[in-house]
Scaffold this active site. Structure first.
Site, PDB file in Angstrom:
ATOM      1  N   GLY A 181      -9.183   7.599   9.144  1.00 36.59           N
ATOM      2  CA  GLY A 181      -9.102   6.167   8.886  1.00 36.59           C
ATOM      3  C   GLY A 181      -7.743   5.636   9.295  1.00 36.59           C
ATOM      4  O   GLY A 181      -6.775   6.385   9.466  1.00 36.59           O
ATOM      5  N   CYS A 182      -7.684   4.307   9.460  1.00 37.07           N
ATOM      6  CA  CYS A 182      -6.440   3.697   9.933  1.00 37.07           C
ATOM      7  C   CYS A 182      -5.330   3.818   8.891  1.00 37.07           C
ATOM      8  O   CYS A 182      -4.211   4.240   9.206  1.00 37.07           O
ATOM      9  CB  CYS A 182      -6.672   2.233  10.312  1.00 37.07           C
ATOM     10  SG  CYS A 182      -7.565   1.265   9.089  1.00 37.07           S
ATOM     11  N   TYR A 183      -5.618   3.474   7.643  1.00 39.32           N
ATOM     12  CA  TYR A 183      -4.590   3.597   6.610  1.00 39.32           C
ATOM     13  C   TYR A 183      -4.119   5.043   6.464  1.00 39.32           C
ATOM     14  O   TYR A 183      -2.904   5.304   6.442  1.00 39.32           O
ATOM     15  CB  TYR A 183      -5.114   3.089   5.267  1.00 39.32           C
ATOM     16  CG  TYR A 183      -5.231   1.590   5.141  1.00 39.32           C
ATOM     17  CD1 TYR A 183      -4.119   0.766   5.274  1.00 39.32           C
ATOM     18  CD2 TYR A 183      -6.447   0.993   4.849  1.00 39.32           C
ATOM     19  CE1 TYR A 183      -4.224  -0.619   5.135  1.00 39.32           C
ATOM     20  CE2 TYR A 183      -6.561  -0.393   4.708  1.00 39.32           C
ATOM     21  CZ  TYR A 183      -5.453  -1.187   4.855  1.00 39.32           C
ATOM     22  OH  TYR A 183      -5.550  -2.548   4.707  1.00 39.32           O
ATOM     23  N   THR A 211      -3.928   7.387   8.572  1.00 38.23           N
ATOM     24  CA  THR A 211      -3.055   7.790   9.676  1.00 38.23           C
ATOM     25  C   THR A 211      -1.611   7.390   9.399  1.00 38.23           C
ATOM     26  O   THR A 211      -0.680   8.177   9.606  1.00 38.23           O
ATOM     27  CB  THR A 211      -3.552   7.151  11.000  1.00 38.23           C
ATOM     28  OG1 THR A 211      -4.866   7.650  11.283  1.00 38.23           O
ATOM     29  CG2 THR A 211      -2.626   7.489  12.156  1.00 38.23           C
ATOM     30  N   GLN A 249       1.420   0.729  13.312  1.00 37.78           N
ATOM     31  CA  GLN A 249       0.527   1.144  14.398  1.00 37.78           C
ATOM     32  C   GLN A 249      -0.413  -0.015  14.682  1.00 37.78           C
ATOM     33  O   GLN A 249      -0.483  -0.975  13.918  1.00 37.78           O
ATOM     34  CB  GLN A 249      -0.282   2.388  13.995  1.00 37.78           C
ATOM     35  CG  GLN A 249      -1.346   2.087  12.946  1.00 37.78           C
ATOM     36  CD  GLN A 249      -2.217   3.275  12.575  1.00 37.78           C
ATOM     37  OE1 GLN A 249      -1.985   4.387  13.037  1.00 37.78           O
ATOM     38  NE2 GLN A 249      -3.190   3.065  11.722  1.00 37.78           N
TER      39      GLN A 249
END
Lengths: 348, 348, 348, 348
Positions: A150-152, A154, A314
Site C-alpha cells: 500500500g502507499c502509506y 511504503t 512519494q
C-alpha cells in the site's frame, strides 16, 4: 532480447492508467492485453486521451481473454480479484503482481477481518512476497506472486527501516505516523466525498478509528523489528492535491539509538537504493519534487526528548503503487532496476 | 448605543481585509480609519473589490493620522509595529489589539530570541493579556492591550485545555502537534515560495527546526498545566488551500486521565463557549466546515497505549486571527459575544 | 554520434527548469552550462530537488562563463537579454534559441512599442526564424537564431493555420481568441497577483486592453493569410491551475470555407505533425491530456451562422515554450523530431 | 412582523445547502421544513457540519410532509420535480420558486426537447415569471411561480441587457458568449468527471454541441431585443475552482451603438440595482470578489472593429442560483431587497 509480454487486469482506474503510462515507454515490456469489465471494446485512448497515438489497445472482456499468453499480469483491481485468478495464472507459469491487498497480509485472518472477504488461496498467499524492493529484493527476484505494498505502508516502512533493522527504536511509546495523501489515493470511483467541490480547498483526517493500512504497516513493523510489542498510531489525512503523499513519523529512540548519527545511518542504508533519496540535514522534502516519478525522498530531524521526526514523500501512484509494481517486475525479470522508470518529476 | 470607533493599522494584508469584512457588518462598531504606508490615499475598495459599495474609506498615511480618536485600534502589521505605537495610544485611553506577536510572549527575552527585535515596551507587555477568550475571558474583559494569539497556538491550546486544566496528561513523553495550515497563513507578501505554481498541488513541512509559534504554545502549555517540564514536538505543514487549519494532537494520558470519559469532559468544558464546537464521538472535522466563520471544531479519538488523538479545525484567518480579535473586542467593550461574528461558514 | 553541447542562460525560471527536465534525458544533448545572475555557485538540484541525482551542474556566473564552447544556447531570460548576447554567439558559430520575445516580431518598431526596449541587433532579427516547426520547418532547419513563439500564439496559429493557408476565413469580422492559461505562464517571479491565496479558487481576465502576444499573433495571422486587414480580439484569462492552456477560437468562414469538410482538412494538414493531434469530431480536448508533454491537441466544432469554433490545448511550458524550443533544436541539428520529447502526459 | 414560513424541497445539493446558509440568517424568514428522499430523518447538520448549532431541522420525507403550511417553497431539485408539485401548492396559496428549469422556458416544446420530459403543467408555466429581478421586478412582485434563471443565463442577460434594451447590437453576426464555471455548477452528484482528481489542475470546454442554457439564453435575448434573428455561440468551460462564474461576451455594435458612451449607459442602467456592480473603465472583475455574495460585477471594454467585450462575474451558487432565489422571495413578499443577502464576499 524479446520483450516481456504484459497483461493488465482492470485498466480503468488510476493505478491502471499509471501502469500504462510507464509500460508504454518501457524498453523491455510489451503491453499485450488490458481488461475492463465495464469498458470492453473501447479503445484505451478514448478513455485516456493522454495516451492517444501511444497505446493502440482496446479494453478486452476479462471473461473471454486468455491471460496465460502473458509473462506477467498486473492486477489493478478491487481487493479480491487477484486471488480469484492467481492460481490458474501461476499454474500456467505466469507471474502475478497484485496492486490491491490480496497478497499483502500474510495472516489470512487479518485479511478477512479488514477486507470482509474470505481469502480464497491461502497456499498462494504463503508463497507471495511483499513487494518492497528496498527491503526484500532477493525474495522479489524469486517470487512468482507479489503483493504490491500500500502507499502509506511504503512511506512508513522505508522511513523507519534503518532504525528498525538496527534496533534503535524505543517501543515503550507508540510510533506515530501522521500521514497525508492526495485525493487520487481514493481511486477513480464516482463518490461524493472526493468530488472537486467537496475535497478542494479543504482538509480532513479520515479512517482515524481504523484504516486498512494499519494492520499492513503493523505486521511489517513487527517483522522488521522482530518485536511483537510495537504500537502504532496512524492518522491519515486527505490533502487537496491530485498526487503526492507525505508521512510525518515521530519515534522515540532507545539508548542505543540516541548515540547514532542518524543522517549517516540513513545515507549508508540507502546508498545503493536508486529510488530512495536521503536529503541533506535540514532539507524539507516536498511532494512535487517526486510528482510522476518513482522516487521516495526523506529527511531526518532530531527532536527534544530523544525523539526523531522523519518526513517522507512519494507520489502515491508511482512509488506508492504502479511505479513500485514496475520496479518489482524489473527485479523479477532481471532487468535494469530503472528500466521504464527514468521519467523525471514534473515541477512545477 | 453609540458605535465603537475602530482604527486598523496595516490594512492591506489578509488579517486586515478580514477585519474589514467582519467589522463592516458589525452592529456596534464603526470603521473610522485604516492606515497603510504604501497605499495611502487609495480607496480600500480599489485594492479589495469585494468591499466595493461597502467600505468607503481610503487608506490613510500612518504618519499623519490621529489614532487617538479611536476607541480601539487593531494592529494587522508585521511584528514590532504595535509595540512602537501602543504606549501613546494607551496613554490616550485607546484599547489595543495586536494581531502580531508583540504582546503574546510574556518573556521578553524569548520574544527577542525568536523575533530578532528588542522589546521596546516591557511594562506594557506585563499588563497585556493573551487574548484567548475561552481561557482568559475575565482578563480580556479588563485588558487595555491584547496580544491576539497565533493561529497554531489557538488550535493546540483549545484542543488541549480540558486535559491541561484537569491535569490529565502524562508529560513524560512529548506532546505531538502535527499541524497543517492553508497558504493564507503566510500572508499577502510577494514571495516565490507561496506562488500558486509553487504551492498548489504540493505538500511540505516547514519550520521543523523551529517555528515562532513553538515558544508561544510552550509558554501557554506550561502555564495551563502549571508544569515546567512540558515537551512539545510541533511540526507545521503547508497545505494547498487558501484558508483553514487542522491540527492533529497526540498526547499520552496519565493514570487519572485514563479513567475519564473525555468526550463528556470536553463537552462540559466548552458547553458555554459559543465559538467552540465539540463534535460527537467518531465525527471527523473538516476545515471547510468553518470556512469564513469564527468557529473552532474538534473531535476526540482514544488510541492504543493510553494515547488520545485530538483533531482541531479552524479558519486560520478568522478564529485563528481576525475573528478572534473581534471576539476580544466584544469582550473588552461588553458587547454580545457574537456581535459581528454570526457569519456562517461557506460550504462548499 | 557526439552529443550536442547545450548552454542555458537564465535557468531559474519555469522555462529554465523545464528545459533541464527535457534535456537531462535527451539522448543527443549534453547539458554543459547553465547560468544565473542571482544563484551563481548554487547546485541546480538545490533549487530544484526534482533534479537531485540527475543534474549535477551548479549555476554559473553569466559574466565569467564562456558560452562559445556550446553548440546551442537557450535563453530562458527576460526580454532583452538574448539580443544583447546573440551577436557574439553567432559570430562564434553558436546557434541561439530565445524563449523570450527578442526575435519573435520582425518589425523592430512593434517590438519597441510593446516591450519598451530599443532593439539592439536588427540585423540578427532579420535573419531570425519564428520557431513554429509545424509552419516553418524548412526555415528552422537552416536557422542560426530562433525566436521561440509565445505560448498563446502557438495555440492560435496552429489552431487556425489550415484555414489561413487555404484562405477559408471571412476577415470582415474579427477573429476572436478567448484564451485561458495556467498560472505558471506568469513565471517564477515573486508577485502578489500570482500568490496561491490570490489566484487559487479564482478566475479573471487580464491584459484585455493590450497583451504582448497580440501583435505577435497578428503579425503571423497577416503573414499566413497574406492579408493585412485581419482583425483580432484576444482576451487572455488566468486559470487556477499550474500548467495548461486552452484557447477557444471563433472564426467566420468565407464562401469557400463553408463548403469544406474541416475535420478532414485539419487531419490532412497535420497528418505528418508528430506533436499535433487532431481529435475526432465531437471530442473535447482537456489540458491534462497534454500535461508535461510536447503535444498540442485540437478539436473543431461547426457553429451557426457559418462560424466555426476551434478549441486548442497544450501545456504552456512544453509545447508552448521549452518543449517547442527542444523541437526546434532537434530540427536545427537534424535529430529525430521527437528526440528527448517522448515523455508522456501525466494524467491524472 | 411574522416571519415567512419557508420550505425547501431537495435540500442535499449545493443550491439546497446554499439556501440554508442564506435563510438561516434571514431576518424575515423561518425555515419550516426541508425534504430529502434519500436522507429523511437525518439531521441537516449531520450532512452539513457548517450548519451545526444553526440549523436544527432534520430532513423530512417528501411523501409524508405537508408543504401547504409554508408561505413559499423552494425547489432545489432535479428538473421535473417542481412541475409535479407546483399545482397543488399553488392551489393552497403557496408561492413556488423553482431553481431547476421547469419554469424557465415559456415554450414547452423547447423544454421537452432539451430536458427530455413532457411538461406536465403548461397552464402554470404560462403564468410563471422568469425570476431575473433586475429585468422583471414588477412581474416577480406579482408572481406566484418563479422560474429561477440558470447561472449562465444570468451572466449573459445582465451583461447584455443595457445594449439589448436600447437596440445597440448588430445582430448580423452572432453574439459570442465564452463562459467559464466553477465545478460546483455540476452539482453534488457522484460522477467521475467532477472528481477532484479529474477536474483539478485541468481545463476543458463542454457542451459545445449544445447546452441546456443555450435555448434559455436565446429565448431571453429575443425577448429583450424584440428580435427573432439573434444568433448565439455559447461555449461553456469547466474551471478548477469550487464557486465562481466568469462570462466573456463579444458583441458587435450597430451604428447607433457605436455612438454611445457604454460605460455611462451601464452605470445608469444599473444605478438602482443593489446587486449589480458596474466596475470603472479598465477594471478587471474576478470571481473571488463575489465569492459567497449575491453580487454580479461587470466591466466593459471597447474593441477593434466596432466590437465590445463585456466581462461578467458572479458566484454561480448565489447570484447564479440560491441568492437570486432569495432575492426573488424578498420581492414577492415585499421585504427589503437585501434582507438576508448582506453577507460579504469571502476574500481571500
Amino acid at each position: 532480447m524479446e520483450k516481456i509480454k504484459v497483461g493488465i487486469v482492470g485498466g480503468t482506474g488510476y493505478t491502471g492508467v499509471e501502469l500504462l503510462r510507464l509500460l508504454a515507454r518501457h524498453p523491455n515490456a510489451q503491453l499485450q492485453v488490458i481488461t475492463s469489465r465495464g469498458e470492453a471494446g473501447l479503445p484505451v485512448a478514448d478513455m485516456f486521451p493522454s495516451l492517444r497515438g501511444v497505446v493502440d489497445l482496446c479494453f478486452s472482456d476479462p471473461t473471454t481473454v486468455d491471460l496465460t499468453q502473458c509473462d506477467v499480469v498486473f492486477f489493478a483491481t478491487p481487493h479480491g480479484v487477484a486471488m480469484a485468478q492467481a492460481p490458474s495464472l501461476i499454474a500456467a507459469g505466469v507471474k502475478v503482481i497484485d496492486l490491491a491487498a490480496d497478497f499483502r497480509l500474510q495472516d489470512a485472518a487479518e485479511f478477512e477481518k479488514w477486507y470482509k472477504l474470505p481469502h480464497s488461496c491461502t497456499d498462494v498467499l504463503k508463497r507471495a512476497v511483499y513487494g518492497l524492493p528496498e527491503l526484500y529484493a532477493a525474495d522479489v527476484q524469486q517470487a512468482q506472486v507479489i503483493g504490491n505494498p500500500g502507499c502509506y505502508p511504503t512511506t512508513v516502512l522505508l522511513g523507519l527501516a534503518p532504525l528498525l533493522e538496527q534496533g534503535f527504536i524505543d517501543f515503550s511509546v507508540p510510533i506515530i505516523a501522521d500521514a497525508k495523501s492526495g485525493v487520487s489515493g481514493a481511486g477513480r470511483k464516482a463518490e461524493v466525498g472526493t468530488l472537486f467541490s467537496e475535497s478542494s480547498d479543504n482538509l480532513k483526517a479520515y479512517g482515524v478509528a481504523g484504516h486498512r493500512h494499519h494492520p499492513e504497516i503493523l505486521a511489517q513493523l513487527k517483522k522488521l523489528s522482530a518485536n511483537d510489542a510495537v504500537n502504532l498510531i496512524f492518522v491519515p489525512h486527505l490533502i487537496p492535491m491530485i498526487r503526492g503523499m507525505l508521512t510525518t513519523l515521530h519515534v522515540k529512540l532507545n539508548a542505543k539509538g540516541q548515540q547514532q548519527r542518524l543522517q549517516q545511518l540513513y545515507e549508508q542504508r540507502y546508498a545503493e537504493a536508486v529510488f530512495v533519496d536521503v536529503m541533506p540535514a535540514g532539507a524539507l522534502p516536498e511532494t512535487r519534487s517526486v510528482r510522476g516519478a518513482n522516487v521516495l525522498r526523506l529527511a531526518i530531524y532530531p527532536q527534544a526528548a530523544d525523539y526523531v521526526t522523519i518526513i517522507v514523500v512519494q507520489d502515491n501512484l508511482v512509488k506508492g503503487a504502479s511505479g513500485q509494481a514496475v520496479q518489482n517486475m524489473n527485479l523479477m525479470f532481471n532487468l535494469a532496476p530503472d528500466a521504464g522508470l527514468q521519467v523525471l518529476p514534473l515541477l512545477p
